[in-house]
Design a protein around this motif. Structure first.
Motif, PDB file in Angstrom:
ATOM      1  N   PHE A  61       0.707  -1.217   0.066  1.00 49.57           N
ATOM      2  CA  PHE A  61      -0.061   0.141   0.047  1.00 49.57           C
ATOM      3  C   PHE A  61       0.873   1.244  -0.062  1.00 49.57           C
ATOM      4  O   PHE A  61       0.298   2.345  -0.194  1.00 49.57           O
ATOM      5  N   CYS A  62       2.006   1.298   0.446  1.00 47.18           N
ATOM      6  CA  CYS A  62       3.005   2.200   0.427  1.00 47.18           C
ATOM      7  C   CYS A  62       3.913   2.322  -0.722  1.00 47.18           C
ATOM      8  O   CYS A  62       4.594   3.219  -0.762  1.00 47.18           O
ATOM      9  N   ASN A  63       3.903   1.234  -1.671  1.00 51.74           N
ATOM     10  CA  ASN A  63       4.690   1.325  -2.885  1.00 51.74           C
ATOM     11  C   ASN A  63       4.462   2.158  -3.832  1.00 51.74           C
ATOM     12  O   ASN A  63       3.312   1.900  -4.521  1.00 51.74           O
ATOM     13  N   VAL A  64       5.231   3.120  -4.138  1.00 50.44           N
ATOM     14  CA  VAL A  64       4.912   4.174  -5.061  1.00 50.44           C
ATOM     15  C   VAL A  64       4.887   3.768  -6.451  1.00 50.44           C
ATOM     16  O   VAL A  64       4.338   4.551  -7.487  1.00 50.44           O
ATOM     17  N   ASN A  65       5.468   2.527  -6.695  1.00 49.67           N
ATOM     18  CA  ASN A  65       5.570   1.805  -7.925  1.00 49.67           C
ATOM     19  C   ASN A  65       4.781   0.717  -8.008  1.00 49.67           C
ATOM     20  O   ASN A  65       5.165  -0.446  -8.573  1.00 49.67           O
ATOM     21  N   MET A  66       3.466   0.879  -7.468  1.00 51.37           N
ATOM     22  CA  MET A  66       2.434  -0.399  -7.256  1.00 51.37           C
ATOM     23  C   MET A  66       2.142  -0.786  -8.612  1.00 51.37           C
ATOM     24  O   MET A  66       1.689  -1.764  -8.968  1.00 51.37           O
ATOM     25  N   LYS A  67       2.082   0.127  -9.548  1.00 45.52           N
ATOM     26  CA  LYS A  67       1.483   0.097 -10.863  1.00 45.52           C
ATOM     27  C   LYS A  67       2.589   0.042 -11.941  1.00 45.52           C
ATOM     28  O   LYS A  67       3.559   0.997 -11.922  1.00 45.52           O
ATOM     29  N   SER A  68       2.603  -0.744 -13.157  1.00 48.38           N
ATOM     30  CA  SER A  68       3.425  -0.775 -14.308  1.00 48.38           C
ATOM     31  C   SER A  68       3.046   0.446 -15.252  1.00 48.38           C
ATOM     32  O   SER A  68       1.683   1.147 -14.965  1.00 48.38           O
ATOM     33  N   GLY A  69       3.660   0.679 -16.217  1.00 51.39           N
ATOM     34  CA  GLY A  69       3.311   1.754 -17.215  1.00 51.39           C
ATOM     35  C   GLY A  69       1.855   1.319 -17.951  1.00 51.39           C
ATOM     36  O   GLY A  69       1.283   2.354 -18.197  1.00 51.39           O
ATOM     37  N   ASP A  70       1.539  -0.068 -17.934  1.00 47.38           N
ATOM     38  CA  ASP A  70       0.294  -0.219 -18.657  1.00 47.38           C
ATOM     39  C   ASP A  70      -0.612  -0.888 -17.753  1.00 47.38           C
ATOM     40  O   ASP A  70      -1.518  -1.654 -17.850  1.00 47.38           O
ATOM     41  N   ASN A  71      -0.606  -0.218 -16.320  1.00 48.66           N
ATOM     42  CA  ASN A  71      -1.602  -0.371 -15.211  1.00 48.66           C
ATOM     43  C   ASN A  71      -1.782  -2.046 -14.583  1.00 48.66           C
ATOM     44  O   ASN A  71      -2.676  -2.272 -14.141  1.00 48.66           O
ATOM     45  N   TYR A  72      -0.718  -2.788 -14.789  1.00 54.94           N
ATOM     46  CA  TYR A  72      -0.625  -4.047 -14.282  1.00 54.94           C
ATOM     47  C   TYR A  72      -0.132  -3.676 -12.698  1.00 54.94           C
ATOM     48  O   TYR A  72       0.701  -2.704 -12.572  1.00 54.94           O
ATOM     49  N   PHE A  73      -0.477  -4.473 -11.639  1.00 57.38           N
ATOM     50  CA  PHE A  73       0.047  -4.291 -10.472  1.00 57.38           C
ATOM     51  C   PHE A  73       1.562  -4.970 -10.220  1.00 57.38           C
ATOM     52  O   PHE A  73       1.708  -5.900 -11.240  1.00 57.38           O
ATOM     53  N   VAL A  74       2.468  -4.218  -9.755  1.00 57.44           N
ATOM     54  CA  VAL A  74       3.945  -4.854  -9.610  1.00 57.44           C
ATOM     55  C   VAL A  74       4.073  -5.395  -8.425  1.00 57.44           C
ATOM     56  O   VAL A  74       4.083  -4.919  -7.262  1.00 57.44           O
TER      57      VAL A  74
END
Length: 237
Positions: A120-133
């Motif tokens: 929940f605190c990961n600012v890079n939670m989403k990839s450029g094409d909106n997949y969860f990382v």
């Protein structure tokens, strides 16, 4: 007027935020159901919360809530609600309904709660094409599978540990309402999965072969898409 937006637009934006916030009420009802030993009702309320979370983003974008109400952070609201319905309640569910090995319930639920904080605190939670990382802390879905499949508690423990570790990886997970590629197919499969999941919860402990097979096929689709996207590596929007 406020920032060029009229009363109707502001009311629409606030209505979306209220809709998102209703998830905490559903979470409360799920907590009460779990506390009273009603697994089916708990999963039902969590299912409704999942639907709310699935569509509120689309409503927020259509109502331009960020522009209309710039002083209210809808993203923060969403995270607060999600931590309750995706993490806290499912953790309690797995503990209360004895899905975990005896003596390891507290450590494993603590693992769920703590690893989810990173997500929940990961600012890079989403990839450029909106997949969860990384694993997106969808413990409500994990709890559903463990309850329906009735696996050995030690297998459940291994699953929890594995998903918790995946939180810190770059494994991609599909967001059916945000990923543009095959969006209509993804949403259709999500609808089939949701309906079949609801049927299995209602019919538990019975697992009609056709419904169970449809549920597994929909689940397999998700796994295949996530694996395909992970193997493709980085990708821009």
């Amino acid at each position: 007027m406020n920032g060029g937006y009229g009363i109707a637009q502001r009311l629409s934006a606030w209505a979306v935020h209220v809709f998102t916030g209703s998830g905490v009420v559903l979470g409360l009802l799920a907590l009460l159901s779990a506390s009273s030993g009603d697994a089916e009702a708990c999963l039902g309320w969590l299912g409704l919360a999942l639907v709310v979370d699935g569509v509120d983003g689309t409503l927020a974008r259509r109502a331009s809530v960020r522009d209309v109400l710039p002083g209210f952070d809808g993203s923060a609201l969403d995270l607060v609600v999600d931590y309750l319905t995706y993490v806290v309640v499912p953790a309690l569910f797995m503990y209360v309904f004895n899905l975990l090995p005896n003596g390891f319930g507290i450590p494993l639920t603590a693992w769920v709660l703590m690893t989810s904080l990173y997500c929940f605190c990961n600012v890079n939670m989403k990839s450029g094409d909106n997949y969860f990382v990384g694993f997106p802390a969808i413990w409500n879905v994990v709890a559903l599978y463990l309850w329906i499949l009735e696996l050995n508690p030690w297998i459940n423990a291994a699953i929890l540990i594995a998903f918790g570790l995946m939180t810190f990886t770059t494994v991609k997970f599909l967001h059916p309402f945000r990923v543009r590629k095959l969006m209509r197919v993804n949403i259709a499969v999500s609808a089939v999965w949701l309906i079949s999941s609801a049927a299995l919860v209602i019919l538990q402990p019975e697992r009609p072969p056709v419904i169970f097979a449809v549920w597994l096929l929909a689940s397999g689709y998700y796994v295949a898409v996530c694996a395909w996207r992970t193997l493709r590596g980085p990708e821009a929007a």
